[in-house]
Design a protein around this motif. Structure first.
Motif, mmCIF file in Angstrom:
data_model
loop_
_atom_site.group_PDB
_atom_site.id
_atom_site.type_symbol
_atom_site.label_atom_id
_atom_site.label_comp_id
_atom_site.label_asym_id
_atom_site.label_seq_id
_atom_site.Cartn_x
_atom_site.Cartn_y
_atom_site.Cartn_z
ATOM 1 N N GLU A 8 5.631 13.843 5.543
ATOM 2 C CA GLU A 8 5.334 13.519 4.156
ATOM 3 C C GLU A 8 5.400 12.014 3.987
ATOM 4 N N GLN A 9 4.574 11.497 3.105
ATOM 5 C CA GLN A 9 4.482 10.065 2.921
ATOM 6 C C GLN A 9 5.566 9.547 1.996
ATOM 7 N N PRO A 10 6.228 8.450 2.412
ATOM 8 C CA PRO A 10 7.222 7.844 1.533
ATOM 9 C C PRO A 10 6.531 7.144 0.384
ATOM 10 N N ARG A 11 7.184 7.104 -0.745
ATOM 11 C CA ARG A 11 6.677 6.366 -1.894
ATOM 12 C C ARG A 11 7.404 5.032 -1.925
ATOM 13 N N PRO A 12 6.844 4.025 -2.565
ATOM 14 C CA PRO A 12 7.501 2.727 -2.636
ATOM 15 C C PRO A 12 8.927 2.868 -3.142
ATOM 16 N N GLY A 13 9.829 2.153 -2.460
ATOM 17 C CA GLY A 13 11.225 2.171 -2.851
ATOM 18 C C GLY A 13 11.996 3.363 -2.334
ATOM 19 N N LEU A 83 -8.921 15.369 -12.333
ATOM 20 C CA LEU A 83 -8.406 15.669 -11.002
ATOM 21 C C LEU A 83 -9.551 15.732 -9.995
ATOM 22 N N ALA A 84 -10.634 16.385 -10.378
ATOM 23 C CA ALA A 84 -11.801 16.476 -9.490
ATOM 24 C C ALA A 84 -12.367 15.088 -9.202
ATOM 25 N N GLU A 85 -12.449 14.252 -10.210
ATOM 26 C CA GLU A 85 -12.973 12.898 -10.015
ATOM 27 C C GLU A 85 -12.122 12.121 -9.012
ATOM 28 N N HIS A 86 -10.802 12.201 -9.150
ATOM 29 C CA HIS A 86 -9.906 11.512 -8.214
ATOM 30 C C HIS A 86 -10.061 12.077 -6.805
ATOM 31 N N PRO A 130 -5.621 5.370 10.869
ATOM 32 C CA PRO A 130 -6.164 4.559 9.779
ATOM 33 C C PRO A 130 -5.164 3.480 9.383
ATOM 34 N N CYS A 131 -5.667 2.417 8.811
ATOM 35 C CA CYS A 131 -4.843 1.266 8.444
ATOM 36 C C CYS A 131 -4.781 1.106 6.940
ATOM 37 N N LEU A 132 -3.579 1.052 6.398
ATOM 38 C CA LEU A 132 -3.381 0.745 4.985
ATOM 39 C C LEU A 132 -3.386 -0.768 4.855
ATOM 40 N N GLY A 144 -9.810 1.602 0.499
ATOM 41 C CA GLY A 144 -9.849 3.052 0.669
ATOM 42 C C GLY A 144 -8.488 3.712 0.746
ATOM 43 N N LEU A 145 -7.684 3.335 1.729
ATOM 44 C CA LEU A 145 -6.371 3.969 1.859
ATOM 45 C C LEU A 145 -5.417 3.526 0.759
ATOM 46 N N PHE A 146 -5.639 2.339 0.215
ATOM 47 C CA PHE A 146 -4.866 1.911 -0.955
ATOM 48 C C PHE A 146 -5.087 2.900 -2.101
ATOM 49 N N LEU A 147 -6.354 3.286 -2.329
ATOM 50 C CA LEU A 147 -6.665 4.270 -3.376
ATOM 51 C C LEU A 147 -6.060 5.631 -3.045
ATOM 52 N N VAL A 148 -6.157 6.038 -1.800
ATOM 53 C CA VAL A 148 -5.563 7.318 -1.393
ATOM 54 C C VAL A 148 -4.060 7.296 -1.665
ATOM 55 N N ASP A 149 -3.423 6.191 -1.326
ATOM 56 C CA ASP A 149 -1.983 6.060 -1.532
ATOM 57 C C ASP A 149 -1.616 6.089 -3.011
ATOM 58 N N LYS A 150 -2.430 5.482 -3.843
ATOM 59 C CA LYS A 150 -2.121 5.397 -5.273
ATOM 60 C C LYS A 150 -2.483 6.654 -6.052
ATOM 61 N N LEU A 151 -3.585 7.322 -5.686
ATOM 62 C CA LEU A 151 -4.063 8.455 -6.486
ATOM 63 C C LEU A 151 -3.580 9.821 -5.995
ATOM 64 N N SER A 152 -3.086 9.890 -4.778
ATOM 65 C CA SER A 152 -2.574 11.173 -4.282
ATOM 66 C C SER A 152 -1.053 11.191 -4.413
ATOM 67 N N ASP A 153 -0.505 12.394 -4.361
ATOM 68 C CA ASP A 153 0.954 12.516 -4.380
ATOM 69 C C ASP A 153 1.550 12.361 -2.993
ATOM 70 N N ARG A 154 0.791 12.774 -1.982
ATOM 71 C CA ARG A 154 1.205 12.635 -0.589
ATOM 72 C C ARG A 154 -0.051 12.474 0.252
ATOM 73 N N TRP A 155 0.082 11.772 1.375
ATOM 74 C CA TRP A 155 -1.009 11.709 2.328
ATOM 75 C C TRP A 155 -0.446 11.389 3.697
ATOM 76 N N GLY A 156 -1.236 11.655 4.709
ATOM 77 C CA GLY A 156 -0.756 11.378 6.047
ATOM 78 C C GLY A 156 -1.812 11.636 7.096
#
Length: 175
Positions: A8-13, A83-86, A130-132, A144-156
């Protein structure tokens, strides 16, 4: 942030390890593309909710992946337009990365739903992670991955014996 083997992806902090980051000037993702009309692409290429749909690794496939995502989220799962748009934007970014950076002939798209969550996966035969990228206000690519990181709850990223699956998850309100 990029993770390995289904972590699972860590969130900032959160105090966990940071993502793999690329040096400035490394290849970056393209800017998001529009959704386009929601047609009946499920009949043409298959249903990504029933199994992986294989698509040719070419730029035009991003449009097919966006239409598939919109059709599933709006028509089949009846989720909110926002949600669909994101999700469509995030799919476009992951597909863009798979097409642009892997040199593969095809990639796979799969969508899963479980109580309270949707998960979208893009599988390709490259084991390159992939590179953030750090994002600056005037950047025209690399978000791209910046958006994935910001708009999703988890990614990996799950490394596979022959390739990888890059995925994101979003919370949904089940009715």
């Amino acid at each position: 942030m990029a993770g390995l083997d289904g972590m699972e992806q860590p969130r900032p902090g959160s105090g966990t390890a940071a993502a793999r980051r690329c040096a400035p000037g490394a290849d970056r993702e393209a800017a998001p593309a529009s959704v386009g009309p929601v047609s009946a692409p499920l009949d043409l290429v298959g249903a990504p909710t029933l199994g992986e749909v294989r698509l040719p690794s070419r730029p035009q496939s991003a449009g097919t992946a966006r239409r598939l995502t919109a059709a599933v989220l709006l028509r089949q799962w009846q989720l909110s337009p926002q949600l669909a748009e994101h999700a469509v934007l995030l799919v476009s970014e992951l597909v863009g990365n798979a097409v642009r950076h892997t040199g593969a002939r095809t990639f796979g798209l799969r969508m899963l739903r479980r109580r309270g969550w949707i998960r979208v996966e893009v599988r390709d035969p490259s084991r390159g992670l992939p590179c953030l990228m750090p994002v600056q206000a005037m950047d025209t690519s690399g978000r791209g991955l910046f958006l994935v990181d910001k708009l999703s709850d988890r990614w990996g990223v799950d490394l596979l014996p022959r390739g990888k699956t890059t995925w994101f998850e979003v919370r949904v309100n089940d009715r």
